[in-house]
Design an enzyme around this catalytic site. Sequence first.
Site, PDB file in Angstrom:
ATOM      1  N   ASP A   1      27.622 -20.312   4.473  1.00 43.84           N
ATOM      2  CA  ASP A   1      26.232 -20.789   5.444  1.00 43.84           C
ATOM      3  C   ASP A   1      25.778 -22.204   4.772  1.00 43.84           C
ATOM      4  OD1 ASP A   1      26.200 -18.170   5.987  1.00 43.84           O
ATOM      5  OD2 ASP A   1      24.138 -17.555   5.089  1.00 43.84           O
TER       6      ASP A   1
ATOM      7  N   HIS B   1      28.088 -20.412  -0.040  1.00 43.64           N
ATOM      8  CA  HIS B   1      27.770 -21.793   0.508  1.00 43.64           C
ATOM      9  C   HIS B   1      28.228 -23.264   0.124  1.00 43.64           C
ATOM     10  CE1 HIS B   1      24.269 -18.665   0.082  1.00 43.64           C
ATOM     11  NE2 HIS B   1      23.742 -19.423   1.006  1.00 43.64           N
TER      12      HIS B   1
END
Length: 255
Positions: free
Chosen positions: A66, A211
């Site tokens: 993400d 991430h």
Amino acid sequence: MHRGRRRLRPAVLAAAAACLALTATGCAQVDTTAPSSVRAEAAHGAPARFGTVDCREAKCIALTFDAGPSENSARLLDILKEKKVPATFFLLGKRHIATYPELVKRMAAEGHEVANHTWDHKILTRISDAEIREELKRPNDAIERLIGRRPTLMRPPQGRTDADVHRIAKEQGMAEVLWSVTASDYATTDSALIKKRVLEQSSRDGIILLHDIYQGTVPAVPGIIDALKARGYVFVTVPQLLAPGKAEPGKVYRP
């Protein structure tokens, strides 16, 4: 329908962060569909829709990232290429897609799934319907300009979603994808700890949330891949995980 959304008090935000650490759907009452259900509902005998992996037979797991692209994404893409692992990237627009357009193109060219994580990471359940549309449309427009196709998957920031978000995502032709494994890599730079958390939570049909914007994450990825491959896992994109079924706009998917 247009409606206002209240700003949450700091104590409520702290509770929301705690919920996020446990996974998104542990706090919100969201109806989700498991990848195994999507595959089971597909036509009997249908071939796997993406590549040669058939997750009805293989022990599949999906690696997702993400909030990129970032300055760390090129190294991550090098690792994924070396390890022959496809991933799904839920990209942010402002300061990310707009800053690293060549990395977006590279993700698509190297076989990764390029998806939507909103334009400015606004919590969709707290903003107006018009703002939700803008948060979803702008990254899709930017991604389409770069790779020639619009994303069909999106991940709401913090996994926070509701009926309005489902409806607007459906209008824009997108399904929502949550996760089953989180390393909370936003809270640590310890790559060994990130790896440990992922390995402890991983299971068949898992969707791993990481991430690539955080410094400890990319260094953890080779060890995660090697350890999970040693356990017999096959890495796939989210669409491959669902094949021969397909994500339906407006629905929410989570193992």
